[in-house]
Every structure is written in structure tokens, then in C-alpha cells.
Write a protein that holds these residues in place. Structure first.
Motif, short mmCIF file in Angstrom:
data_model
loop_
_atom_site.label_atom_id
_atom_site.label_comp_id
_atom_site.label_asym_id
_atom_site.label_seq_id
_atom_site.Cartn_x
_atom_site.Cartn_y
_atom_site.Cartn_z
N LEU A 65 0.74 -1.22 0.05
CA LEU A 65 -0.07 0.05 0.02
C LEU A 65 0.97 1.38 0.03
O LEU A 65 0.58 2.37 -0.67
CB LEU A 65 -1.08 0.03 1.21
N TYR A 66 1.83 1.22 0.69
CA TYR A 66 2.62 2.81 0.95
C TYR A 66 4.20 2.57 0.43
O TYR A 66 4.43 3.53 -0.17
CB TYR A 66 2.70 2.79 2.49
N SER A 67 4.90 1.38 0.29
CA SER A 67 6.33 1.35 -0.02
C SER A 67 6.11 1.34 -1.77
O SER A 67 7.01 1.99 -2.53
CB SER A 67 7.13 0.39 0.51
N PHE A 68 5.48 0.36 -2.05
CA PHE A 68 5.51 0.10 -3.50
C PHE A 68 5.27 1.35 -4.27
O PHE A 68 5.94 1.55 -5.47
CB PHE A 68 4.71 -1.28 -3.86
N PRO A 69 4.13 1.98 -4.04
CA PRO A 69 3.66 2.96 -5.07
C PRO A 69 4.65 4.07 -5.11
O PRO A 69 4.84 4.54 -6.34
CB PRO A 69 2.34 3.74 -4.49
N ILE A 70 5.32 4.73 -4.14
CA ILE A 70 6.35 5.56 -4.29
C ILE A 70 7.51 5.27 -4.95
O ILE A 70 8.32 5.97 -5.76
CB ILE A 70 6.59 6.37 -2.66
N LEU A 71 8.03 3.88 -4.74
CA LEU A 71 9.28 3.50 -5.11
C LEU A 71 8.87 3.25 -6.54
O LEU A 71 9.88 3.39 -7.68
CB LEU A 71 9.60 2.18 -4.70
N LEU A 72 7.74 2.96 -7.15
CA LEU A 72 7.42 2.95 -8.56
C LEU A 72 7.29 4.11 -9.24
O LEU A 72 7.87 4.42 -10.44
CB LEU A 72 6.08 2.11 -8.71
N ILE A 73 6.81 5.12 -8.58
CA ILE A 73 7.02 6.27 -9.14
C ILE A 73 8.36 6.90 -9.25
O ILE A 73 8.58 7.64 -10.38
CB ILE A 73 6.38 7.38 -8.28
N ALA A 74 9.37 6.73 -8.29
CA ALA A 74 10.65 6.89 -8.59
C ALA A 74 11.31 6.39 -9.67
O ALA A 74 12.19 6.95 -10.38
CB ALA A 74 11.55 6.55 -7.27
N VAL A 75 10.89 5.05 -9.75
CA VAL A 75 11.64 4.36 -10.83
C VAL A 75 11.27 4.89 -12.24
O VAL A 75 11.80 5.19 -13.25
CB VAL A 75 11.27 2.86 -10.90
N LEU A 76 9.62 4.99 -12.46
CA LEU A 76 9.03 5.81 -13.69
C LEU A 76 9.68 7.01 -13.96
O LEU A 76 9.89 7.45 -14.95
CB LEU A 76 7.64 5.61 -13.46
N GLY A 77 9.80 7.77 -12.90
CA GLY A 77 10.51 9.04 -12.82
C GLY A 77 11.93 9.06 -13.39
O GLY A 77 12.16 10.02 -14.20
N CYS A 78 12.81 8.15 -13.18
CA CYS A 78 14.07 8.05 -13.67
C CYS A 78 13.99 7.68 -15.30
O CYS A 78 14.62 8.28 -15.92
CB CYS A 78 14.88 6.73 -13.15
N VAL A 79 12.85 6.94 -15.73
CA VAL A 79 12.97 6.54 -17.17
C VAL A 79 12.42 7.82 -17.59
O VAL A 79 12.83 8.15 -18.96
CB VAL A 79 12.12 5.31 -17.37
N TYR A 80 11.40 8.44 -17.22
CA TYR A 80 10.93 10.03 -17.60
C TYR A 80 11.78 10.92 -17.79
O TYR A 80 11.91 11.61 -19.10
CB TYR A 80 9.73 10.19 -16.62
N LEU A 81 12.87 11.02 -16.86
CA LEU A 81 13.85 12.11 -16.80
C LEU A 81 14.65 11.70 -17.95
O LEU A 81 15.55 12.54 -18.64
CB LEU A 81 14.54 12.35 -15.69
N HIS A 82 15.17 10.43 -18.13
CA HIS A 82 16.19 9.83 -19.05
C HIS A 82 15.80 10.49 -20.36
O HIS A 82 16.38 10.76 -21.32
CB HIS A 82 16.40 8.36 -18.74
N LEU A 83 14.47 10.17 -20.74
CA LEU A 83 13.84 10.48 -22.01
C LEU A 83 13.86 11.77 -22.34
O LEU A 83 13.85 12.35 -23.51
CB LEU A 83 12.37 9.78 -22.13
#
Length: 707
Positions: A65-83
Motif C-alpha cells: 500500500l505505501y512502499s511500492f507506489p512511491i518506489l514505482l513512481i521513483a523508477v518511472l521518474g528515472c525513465v521519464y527524466l532519461h527520455l
């Protein structure tokens, strides 16, 4: 029009942005529902039934509920910033005149007061966060008081105090969940909201005060309750299968010691005391995690998890000594230090570099604005520092003394800065600086020189307003031109410089002759400044976050399934909360260290190849290395520069301060970007003008050095 590949990239980024927004909205909905009976009796019970397995127990529900969503956002953010790395280049090649719909909300709404300068967007988020805290506390208390049944001679007010103290701790945990996001320098979350760690320090301060107020009230409330019910022995209780009071008290004491030195008067006058006591956050977090069940700590885990990843990467980078090429000593007690860097290291204007000089202090790190431009100076990185605090004064005295050193031993962390820039979106840029506040504007002007020279695109008209104490500061204008540039390069800009010498009535003796350069001897163990994770740093950061978390889940799942579960069968009555928390902390640290070290070692080979190429270039001249030759040529060019292009566009006013109101109101153009860097009074004056409504085309942004 962009190429098909750019269109596909933009579409992919738009889809990722939408996904991130949806995940974030769902995450915020959880926080909103958490104090309600619906969440506790229906939602949470349903999730625990699904994930209360032999591998994770009650911890599995909060991880999902609390750890996975934020860490997923962080990982997606890394890809988003790379692109999005090519977005700046696309802005250079296009007209760069996109208007942000939120530009008005970025202007200051509050200028003075305890919060400082606050924009409309910041005020809106602050209001929503405070509303969440009020809603959560009132809902917790309402639901808790409705079911209170005093036991064992306990009075009603004592039972309510017990319940309220618990709820205050839960509200403090909400604040703790966001406390570490602003100080994660290499964060992939902050850039998604257009923020940097430097600009978010004030948010960290706000939330830090909230954390300590709620946790202090939580602890004091329980002490009063124990005293009133003759249970003071609870203060010394370290429960096995329940809450550890001693750990909570030690955490609170560490937090209070840290909190006491964050007062502005102490932080500014006794920075070293503030700096060293701030490391008490380590004890604060360790004892906090030993105080509460790990299933509860996972609620505030994601922010701290990302901070640990960033902190360990900074630790690895700081172990390497970097190659100092030269230092220029300006007569206004200012230093420009030039480092060698790898060509693959890129950064945006207004980025900062944290510098450590072991001969002065092995523990102190100080941030300085980078004045060089990674596009114009592919093998050189420069920072400028003013001799003001005790640390910088020692460094200035060390380098300016007649018997100055021939090698400067330095370690660095960074650079850190904005993921993108938007300077080309304005018709006019007005930069207002006071003293050494000119340094971030040097990097912006050099970026505009690069855009105008390389892409031949239209750049904004630039008005640079400098307020100096005396004429010795005029030598800082020599830093506007890149070291490896030419005086004619700056002529590509529409640049007007207005200098105000506030403490002199007339020109004094020309101090530019006092400027001198010190050359440092290269050392075999020194290396150029490089990106710790290489040119694809965002992708590597995403890989570290995701792989370390997956490995953590695997290890802790196996330990729980084959060691803990066979003994307690998810009853949580055999193994203490402290043991489980310690086990989780240990596994998290091991997983982060293992994955981050592997990523750094993988990229170290590329950095070493680039460093060897630089060494080969430097070795091509027996008497003087090539970077020094370039610097020497630049010195001769800069000596004549004030009498050429820069001085022709510079108006020097003696004995008065700038009339900022009339200057800003008279600025033409549909969009005028106003940037200010300098003393607090100057920032407030500019913010007041921009928020007054006198001119609708002003868009305010300030750069603060309030660390």
C-alpha cells in the motif's frame, strides 16, 4: 515540428506522466482514508487477508500500500527524466516560447513572515498538506474517543490523553513520510514537480518542524499519562513483542538535540554546531524504527529508502580526490576554482557542487554554484566562492598567501541541479544580484551564449543588475565569459549590465591588476570530476532502486518464511518488534550497498577511460598542460575584455542603489523572467514588486543560498 522519434518519445513521456499522476492520486487517497473506520475495518483487513502470507506477514500489506507506489513512481521518474534529456536541445532548436499555464501561480503570494517567499503553488500544496493533518487528527480523535471505555480505575480524561498521544504519533508519521524527499539531492521524484533539492530545503524545514512538534507532543503526552496513572516504570520499558518505550525516548532526545540547533540564529552564527548535530538524524531514525513495528514503519519507509540510496551514492563519489587545475584569486576576497572534468559529465545552469577540503575539515561539505557550462567547457568545471564563513575564509587565506600550496586536495559531490531549464521561454531576462549572488547568473549567461552561438536561435534580452559594496567586485564581471571562450562570443547576446557601487561615490583605483592565478600540480591519484553513474545516470538510478527493493523483498521473504514463520506463525508474539526492525534495516542497507556498488563499479571503467584521454591530452606539452594553455590564453583575453565588449554594455553607478521597481515595471515583452540572488532584503523587495500586480508580464524566481 519534431522528428518521428521525438514525437514517439513525447507520447511515451505523456503516457508515463499520466500513469505517475494516477498512482500518486491513489496514494494520496490512501492517506486521506487511513484515519477512517472504513479503511481500518474494511480496506486494510481485505489487503491483509490477501498479503498476510508466510513470507511477509502483516508487513506485506503496508509494503504493497505505501512502499511500492512511491518506489514505482521513483523508477518511472528515472525513465521519464532519461527520455527528457533532449528537451533542452529541442528548446534551443525551436522558438522556445512555450507558455506555462501555471506561470501565474509560480509568482510569490507571501513575501514576508516565518515562511519566507512562498509561491501560489507552494501555498496550495502547503494548505492541502495542513488540511490532511487536521483531517487525520480530528478523524482519529473522533473515532478513538467514541469507543473509549476506561479500565482499572482509569479516568475518562486519562483514557482520552492516552488515545490522543497515540494519534499525535500517527500524525507525526505522516510528516516523517515526506521529510526526506527534499534532501534527496539526486532525487527522481522532485524533478517531476519541477523542483530541485536546493529549492526544496525550505519545505524540509517546514516539515521538520511539524515532525518534531507532533512527536514531542506524542512523547510528553505519554509521560503525563504514565505519571497520572502511576505507571512511570513504563519509561524504562523495552517490550519484546510490543512497543519499545526506551527506543522512542532515545529517538525523541536525538530529534530534540537536532531540532534545537536548527533555529536561524544558531544555524547562521554557529554553522558547524548545526552541521554536526544534524547528523543526529541517524540515531533518530534508528531508534524510531526500533520503537515501532516494522509493519507500521513501512508507511514512512519510501522517502527514507530513496534518501539512503542517494546518500550511499554520494558516499562512494566522495571517496575520490578530484583534479584541481587552477584557482583565480579576485581582489574582492573571492575565489574561482577550476577542476578537470570528464567530457561525458553534463549539468544545467544554476547547478551546485558540494566541496570538501580535508586539510580544512574532513567532515564539512559546502555547496557552491557552478559557473562553467558543460556545453562550452567540456573538460573544465568551475565554482566561485566568497570568503564569508570560517570555512571559506580558511580556504581563501590558504590560497591567497604568498607561500600558497601547489596542490589542492579536494573531494566533491554532485553536480546537482534542475533537470531542465526554461530561460528561452521568456522575451526578457532580468537578473538581480547582490555581491556574490551573481554566480548563478554567470552559468545562465554562458548557457545563452551556447544557445546563440551553436544553434543560432533567438535568445532573450538579458538585463543584469549587480549591487556591489565597492569597485573591487567589478572584477567578477570578468567571469561572465567562459575560460575557453572568446570576447566576441558574448556579443551574440543582447546583454545590458547595470552595476551599482553602493559604498563608493567615485571610481577607485583599478583593482583588476590584483587578480592572479595559481596553477596546481597534477597528482596521479586525482581524477576528473565525473558522474558517479555515468552519462545514463537516471537509468542506472532506476535500476538501483528497483533491483535493491526486489532483492530486499526476496531476502526478507525467505528469512520470514523459513526462520521466523515456523516459530511464531504470524502471531508477532515471539520475535520482538525491535528484532524485526533491525533485521529489515540490515537487509535494506546490504541490498542498497550491493546494487549501488555494482552500478558504480560498472560505470567506473568508462570514467577511467575518459580520465586517461584527458591525461594524454595534458601530457602533449612538456612545459605546460593544454588546459593551462587555454586558461593562460583566456587570461590575456579577459584582461582586455572590460575595455571591449563587456564594458561597452556596462553602466556603473556610484553611491546609490538600483531603483528596482522602475526597472522591472518598464521591462517590455509579453514574458519577463525575473531572477534574484542575493540578500534576504533584496529577494523580498523583488518578490513584492512581482506580486503587486503593477506589471502582469513579470514571472518571479529566486535562488537562495540558505542551507
Amino acid at each position: 515540428m519534431g522528428s518521428p522519434s521525438h514525437k514517439q518519445t513525447d507520447m511515451l513521456r505523456a503516457a508515463m506522466r499520466l500513469l505517475i499522476i494516477l498512482i500518486l492520486l491513489g496514494y494520496l487517497m490512501l492517506w486521506f482514508m487511513m484515519p477512517t473506520n472504513t479503511y481500518r475495518h474494511i480496506w486494510l483487513r481485505h489487503v491483509r487477508n490477501k498479503f498476510n502470507s508466510a513470507y511477509f506477514g502483516l508487513q506485506g500489506a503496508t509494503l504493497v500500500l505505501y512502499s511500492f507506489p512511491i518506489l514505482l513512481i521513483a523508477v518511472l521518474g528515472c525513465v521519464y527524466l532519461h527520455l527528457g534529456k533532449r528537451s533542452d536541445q529541442n528548446d534551443f532548436q525551436s522558438d522556445g516560447r512555450k507558455r506555462s499555464k501555471l506561470s501565474k501561480w509560480k509568482n510569490p503570494m507571501i513575501v514576508k513572515g516565518p515562511l519566507g517567499i512562498v509561491s501560489g503553488i507552494e501555498l496550495g500544496f502547503l494548505f492541502m498538506f495542513v488540511a490532511l493533518l487536521i483531517w487525520s487528527l480530528s478523524t482519529y480523535l473522533h473515532n478513538g474517543f467514541a469507543t473509549i471505555t476506561p479500565e482499572g480505575g482509569e479516568q475518562v480524561w486519562e483514557a482520552k490523553l492516552d488515545n490522543a498521544s497515540l494519534r499525535l504519533g500517527l500524525i507525526g508519521n505522516i510528516c516523517l513520510a515526506v521529510l526526506f524527499f527534499p534532501v534527496t539531492r539526486g532525487s527522481s521524484v522532485l524533478p517531476l514537480f519541477g523542483l530541485t533539492s536546493e529549492s526544496s530545503i525550505k519545505h524540509h524545514i517546514w516539515v521538520g518542524h511539524m515532525v518534531m512538534m507532533f512527536f514531542t507532543a506524542h512523547g510528553v503526552g505519554y509521560i503525563i499519562y504514565w505519571a497520572a496513572t502511576n505507571q512511570l516504570s513504563e519509561i524504562l520499558k523495552w517490550g519484546k513483542a510490543e512497543i519499545s518505550n526506551v527506543a522512542g525516548e532515545l529517538s525523541l532526545l536525538a530529534g530534540l538535540g537536532l531540532w534545537a540547533t536548527t533555529l536561524s540564529s544558531i544555524r547562521r552564527k554557529m554553522f558547524e554546531l548545526f552541521f554536526y548535530t544534524h547528523h543526529l538524524y541517524i540515531l533518530f531514525m534508528i531508534f524510531f524504527l526500533l520503537h515501532v513495528p516494522i509493519s507500521f514503519a513501512c508507511i514512512s519507509l519510501p522517502g527514507f529508502y530513496l534518501f539512503l540510496v542517494d546518500r550511499y551514492l554520494r558516499f562512494l563519489q566522495s571517496r575520490q580526490r578530484v583534479r584541481s587545475v587552477s584557482a583565480r584569486i579576485l581582489p574582492c576576497e573571492t575565489l574561482e576554482i577550476n577542476f578537470s572534468k570528464t567530457p561525458g559529465l553534463s549539468y544545467n545552469p544554476t547547478s551546485v557542487l558540494f566541496v570538501n577540503v580535508p586539510s580544512i575539515s574532513k567532515l564539512q561539505w559546502h555547496p557552491f554554484t557552478i559557473t562553467s557550462n558543460s556545453n562550452l567547457e567540456s573538460e573544465m568545471l568551475s565554482v566561485v566562492l566568497k570568503s564569508e564563513g570560517s570555512w571559506s575564509k580558511k580556504l581563501y587565506q590558504m590560497l591567497s598567501s604568498p607561500s600558497s600550496i601547489d596542490r589542492l586536495e579536494v573531494s566533491v559531490e554532485g553536480p546537482y541541479g534542475p533537470a531542465s531549464t526554461q530561460f528561452l521561454r521568456h522575451d526578457t531576462l532580468v537578473m538581480v544580484s547582490g555581491g556574490s549572488g551573481i554566480t548563478p547568473f554567470i552559468s545562465i549567461i554562458r548557457e545563452l551564449i551556447f544557445a546563440a552561438t551553436t544553434y543560432k536561435c533567438k535568445t532573450p534580452q538579458v538585463i543584469l543588475i549587480c549591487a556591489f559594496k565597492n569597485s573591487s567586485y567589478l572584477t567578477m564581471l570578468q567571469l561572465l565569459l567562459p575560460i575557453c571562450g572568446t570576447p566576441s562570443a558574448i556579443s551574440n547576446l543582447q546583454l545590458r549590465i547595470e552595476v551599482y557601487i553602493t559604498r563608493e561615490k567615485e571610481p577607485s583605483i583599478n583593482n583588476s591588476k590584483l587578480l592572479r592565478t595559481i596553477w596546481f600540480k597534477p597528482h596521479p591519484t586525482d581524477a576528473p570530476v565525473s558522474a558517479i553513474l555515468g552519462p545514463r545516470s537516471w537509468l542506472w538510478l532506476g535500476a538501483i532502486i528497483s533491483s535493491s527493493f526486489v532483492i530486499f523483498l526476496i531476502i526478507i521473504g525467505l528469512i520470514t518464511r523459513y526462520y521466523i514463520y515456523p516459530i511464531d506463525h504470524n502471531t508477532w508474539k515471539v520475535f520482538s518488534y525491535s528484532f524485526r526492525s533491525f533485521l529489515n534495516m540490515l537487509v535494506i542497507c546490504i541490498c542498497i550497498a550491493m546494487t549501488a556498488s555494482a552500478a558504480v563499479l560498472r560505470n567506473k571503467k568508462q570514467n577511467e577511460r575518459e580520465a586517461n584521454q584527458i591525461q594524454n591530452l595534458e601530457g602533449c606539452t612538456p612545459t605546460r598542460s593544454s588546459p593551462e594553455l587555454r586558461l593562460d590564453d583566456a587570461e590575456r583575453e579577459l584582461e582586455s575584455l572590460p575595455h571591449q565588449s563587456i564594458v561597452q554594455d556596462t553602466n556603473v553607478h556610484y553611491g546609490r542603489r538600483p531603483d528596482l521597481k522602475s526597472i522591472l515595471v518598464d521591462c517590455k515583452g509579453s514574458s519577463v523572467g525575473v531572477l534574484v540572488s542575493g540578500p534576504k532584503k533584496m529577494r523580498h523587495e523583488i518578490a513584492t514588486i512581482c506580486s503587486s500586480g503593477l506589471a502582469s508580464n513579470l514571472h518571479f524566481e529566486f535562488i537562495s543560498f540558505s542551507w
